[in-house]
Scaffold this active site. Sequence first.
Site, PDB file in Angstrom:
ATOM      1  N   SER A  19       0.817  -1.216   0.000  1.00  0.00           N
ATOM      2  CA  SER A  19       0.000   0.000   0.000  1.00  0.00           C
ATOM      3  C   SER A  19       0.848   1.262   0.000  1.00  0.00           C
ATOM      4  O   SER A  19       0.347   2.358  -0.237  1.00  0.00           O
ATOM      5  CB  SER A  19      -0.945   0.014   1.207  1.00  0.00           C
ATOM      6  OG  SER A  19      -0.209  -0.088   2.411  1.00  0.00           O
ATOM      7  N   VAL A  69      -0.700 -10.426   7.259  1.00  0.00           N
ATOM      8  CA  VAL A  69       0.166 -11.552   6.885  1.00  0.00           C
ATOM      9  C   VAL A  69       0.647 -12.361   8.085  1.00  0.00           C
ATOM     10  O   VAL A  69       1.248 -13.410   7.913  1.00  0.00           O
ATOM     11  CB  VAL A  69       1.388 -11.089   6.055  1.00  0.00           C
ATOM     12  CG1 VAL A  69       0.963 -10.617   4.681  1.00  0.00           C
ATOM     13  CG2 VAL A  69       2.196 -10.029   6.793  1.00  0.00           C
ATOM     14  N   ASN A  96       7.339  -8.650   1.718  1.00  0.00           N
ATOM     15  CA  ASN A  96       7.824  -7.284   1.930  1.00  0.00           C
ATOM     16  C   ASN A  96       7.227  -6.621   3.172  1.00  0.00           C
ATOM     17  O   ASN A  96       7.851  -5.716   3.737  1.00  0.00           O
ATOM     18  CB  ASN A  96       7.475  -6.464   0.667  1.00  0.00           C
ATOM     19  CG  ASN A  96       7.644  -4.983   0.875  1.00  0.00           C
ATOM     20  OD1 ASN A  96       8.757  -4.471   0.803  1.00  0.00           O
ATOM     21  ND2 ASN A  96       6.564  -4.274   1.163  1.00  0.00           N
ATOM     22  N   TYR A 162      14.974  -6.545  15.400  1.00  0.00           N
ATOM     23  CA  TYR A 162      14.823  -6.474  13.935  1.00  0.00           C
ATOM     24  C   TYR A 162      15.973  -7.207  13.239  1.00  0.00           C
ATOM     25  O   TYR A 162      15.751  -7.988  12.304  1.00  0.00           O
ATOM     26  CB  TYR A 162      14.795  -4.993  13.540  1.00  0.00           C
ATOM     27  CG  TYR A 162      14.652  -4.687  12.064  1.00  0.00           C
ATOM     28  CD1 TYR A 162      13.425  -4.798  11.408  1.00  0.00           C
ATOM     29  CD2 TYR A 162      15.746  -4.250  11.312  1.00  0.00           C
ATOM     30  CE1 TYR A 162      13.297  -4.487  10.060  1.00  0.00           C
ATOM     31  CE2 TYR A 162      15.626  -3.935   9.966  1.00  0.00           C
ATOM     32  CZ  TYR A 162      14.403  -4.054   9.343  1.00  0.00           C
ATOM     33  OH  TYR A 162      14.279  -3.743   8.004  1.00  0.00           O
ATOM     34  N   LYS A 166      15.643 -10.344  10.627  1.00  0.00           N
ATOM     35  CA  LYS A 166      16.113 -10.244   9.236  1.00  0.00           C
ATOM     36  C   LYS A 166      17.218 -11.274   8.977  1.00  0.00           C
ATOM     37  O   LYS A 166      17.356 -11.787   7.860  1.00  0.00           O
ATOM     38  CB  LYS A 166      16.614  -8.830   8.949  1.00  0.00           C
ATOM     39  CG  LYS A 166      15.502  -7.796   8.797  1.00  0.00           C
ATOM     40  CD  LYS A 166      14.603  -8.080   7.592  1.00  0.00           C
ATOM     41  CE  LYS A 166      13.651  -6.942   7.297  1.00  0.00           C
ATOM     42  NZ  LYS A 166      12.689  -7.251   6.202  1.00  0.00           N
ATOM     43  N   ILE A 195      16.590   3.068   2.180  1.00  0.00           N
ATOM     44  CA  ILE A 195      15.841   3.553   1.019  1.00  0.00           C
ATOM     45  C   ILE A 195      14.722   4.436   1.573  1.00  0.00           C
ATOM     46  O   ILE A 195      13.667   3.911   1.986  1.00  0.00           O
ATOM     47  CB  ILE A 195      15.192   2.372   0.234  1.00  0.00           C
ATOM     48  CG1 ILE A 195      16.122   1.151   0.119  1.00  0.00           C
ATOM     49  CG2 ILE A 195      14.666   2.855  -1.112  1.00  0.00           C
ATOM     50  CD1 ILE A 195      17.269   1.298  -0.820  1.00  0.00           C
TER      51      ILE A 195
HETATM   52  N1  NAP Z   1      12.868   1.463   3.528  1.00  0.00           N
HETATM   53  C1  NAP Z   1      14.059   1.058   3.948  1.00  0.00           C
HETATM   54  O1  NAP Z   1      14.988   1.836   4.159  1.00  0.00           O
HETATM   55  C2  NAP Z   1      14.304  -0.413   4.145  1.00  0.00           C
HETATM   56  C3  NAP Z   1      15.623  -0.838   4.348  1.00  0.00           C
HETATM   57  C4  NAP Z   1      15.881  -2.186   4.528  1.00  0.00           C
HETATM   58  C5  NAP Z   1      14.839  -3.093   4.492  1.00  0.00           C
HETATM   59  N2  NAP Z   1      13.567  -2.665   4.320  1.00  0.00           N
HETATM   60  C6  NAP Z   1      12.495  -3.668   4.297  1.00  0.00           C
HETATM   61  O2  NAP Z   1      11.669  -3.425   3.192  1.00  0.00           O
HETATM   62  C7  NAP Z   1      10.321  -3.816   3.476  1.00  0.00           C
HETATM   63  C8  NAP Z   1       9.381  -2.649   3.198  1.00  0.00           C
HETATM   64  O3  NAP Z   1       9.762  -1.566   4.041  1.00  0.00           O
HETATM   65  P1  NAP Z   1       9.146  -0.103   3.859  1.00  0.00           P
HETATM   66  O4  NAP Z   1      10.158   0.833   4.382  1.00  0.00           O
HETATM   67  O5  NAP Z   1       8.613   0.059   2.488  1.00  0.00           O
HETATM   68  O6  NAP Z   1       7.908  -0.170   4.914  1.00  0.00           O
HETATM   69  P2  NAP Z   1       6.594   0.757   5.054  1.00  0.00           P
HETATM   70  O7  NAP Z   1       6.676   1.946   4.177  1.00  0.00           O
HETATM   71  O8  NAP Z   1       6.405   0.958   6.518  1.00  0.00           O
HETATM   72  O9  NAP Z   1       5.427  -0.177   4.486  1.00  0.00           O
HETATM   73  C9  NAP Z   1       5.020  -1.298   5.211  1.00  0.00           C
HETATM   74  C10 NAP Z   1       3.897  -1.990   4.471  1.00  0.00           C
HETATM   75  O10 NAP Z   1       3.515  -3.169   5.224  1.00  0.00           O
HETATM   76  C11 NAP Z   1       2.094  -3.158   5.357  1.00  0.00           C
HETATM   77  N3  NAP Z   1       1.671  -3.886   6.573  1.00  0.00           N
HETATM   78  C12 NAP Z   1       1.816  -3.542   7.873  1.00  0.00           C
HETATM   79  N4  NAP Z   1       1.325  -4.509   8.665  1.00  0.00           N
HETATM   80  C13 NAP Z   1       0.856  -5.489   7.846  1.00  0.00           C
HETATM   81  C14 NAP Z   1       0.235  -6.755   8.052  1.00  0.00           C
HETATM   82  N5  NAP Z   1       0.003  -7.218   9.304  1.00  0.00           N
HETATM   83  N6  NAP Z   1      -0.127  -7.484   6.985  1.00  0.00           N
HETATM   84  C15 NAP Z   1       0.100  -7.030   5.707  1.00  0.00           C
HETATM   85  N7  NAP Z   1       0.694  -5.856   5.446  1.00  0.00           N
HETATM   86  C16 NAP Z   1       1.066  -5.089   6.512  1.00  0.00           C
HETATM   87  C17 NAP Z   1       1.722  -1.682   5.372  1.00  0.00           C
HETATM   88  O11 NAP Z   1       0.392  -1.527   4.913  1.00  0.00           O
HETATM   89  P3  NAP Z   1      -0.872  -1.067   5.757  1.00  0.00           P
HETATM   90  O12 NAP Z   1      -0.425  -0.192   6.889  1.00  0.00           O
HETATM   91  O13 NAP Z   1      -1.650  -0.377   4.734  1.00  0.00           O
HETATM   92  O14 NAP Z   1      -1.479  -2.334   6.185  1.00  0.00           O
HETATM   93  C18 NAP Z   1       2.670  -1.128   4.316  1.00  0.00           C
HETATM   94  O15 NAP Z   1       2.144  -1.323   3.021  1.00  0.00           O
HETATM   95  C19 NAP Z   1      10.326  -4.274   4.930  1.00  0.00           C
HETATM   96  O16 NAP Z   1      10.455  -5.673   4.981  1.00  0.00           O
HETATM   97  C20 NAP Z   1      11.568  -3.596   5.502  1.00  0.00           C
HETATM   98  O17 NAP Z   1      12.080  -4.281   6.623  1.00  0.00           O
HETATM   99  C21 NAP Z   1      13.280  -1.345   4.137  1.00  0.00           C
END
Ligand code: NAP
Length: 253
Positions: A19, A69, A96, A162, A166, A195
Amino acid sequence: MVEYLQQLKGKVALVTGASRGLGRHIATALAAAGARVAVNYANAAGDAEETVRLIAANGGEAAAFCASVTEPSEVEALAARVESHFGRAIDIVVNNATGPQPMFTVEDSTWETYQDQLDFFVKAPLLLLKAVLPGMKRQGEGCIVNIGSEVVQLGNANFSSYVTAKSAMIGMTRSWASELGPSGIRVNLVAPGWIPVERHAGADTRGYAAGVPLGRVGEPADIAAAVVFLASSGAKFITGQCLSVNGGNTFGI
Ligand SMILES: NC(=O)c1ccc[n+]([C@@H]2O[C@H](COP(=O)([O-])OP(=O)(O)OC[C@H]3O[C@@H](n4cnc5c(N)ncnc54)[C@H](OP(=O)(O)O)[C@@H]3O)[C@@H](O)[C@H]2O)c1
């Protein structure tokens, strides 16, 4: 577009947590490469619909599916709903979704703080794998991409809940790759660096970027491109691997 990327045409991809953030970009990139995309979310229906709208505006096909999930019954129903909507078994799963990622000292950490992260990064992918596995085995192929993190190599302080979860994703990825390879199912992991996405609005990235060999933080499109490649037939001989997408901020594993 490179020819192998077009081979996602007709495939069904499920992206959890699509989302916003990286999930939205991964979903739109998979759709741009021809996949029909299930946009999963748990709370923000409007944001998930916006992801679907962006995909449709680009000529792609997608639908939004609400499910937490980490809830076994919801994951089972999610897989069934996606398969019934698209009329085909799920070909590609991108694990994700993430909940909040609070930092704790060791003194403040508890089994619950660890379990909260393990729920998203171990339990949820396992539930989803078990739900999609019969279809993938029937089709004789499938692709799982787990979204990890560079924190495994960095071992960030005050973040062990965390980092531990991971890290577990890596062993899980490799074990699944060994076990499921003979069924034509590939399992890989993409490990993003920092990111910035919506939740990082206003953050000062300069200190981090200065330490990155390529001199910048990542963009969501960098992660999406890696996922699309791993899902494509261009990666058909790649499984059990961890691909760091972080401008060279870490090496190894
Ligand atoms: N961004 C970074 O810098 C970064 C770096 C390293 C790794 N990562 C990894 O990349 C992935 C995405 O990170 P992001 O930064 O894009 O996170 P984000 O912007 O916080 O997005 C998280 C997503 O997960 C959904 N979500 C939350 N609880 C959920 C549940 N119980 N069931 C299904 N969906 C759920 C949220 O949707 P709703 O709230 O709409 O449900 C949202 O779409 C994660 O695994 C994170 O650990 C990110």
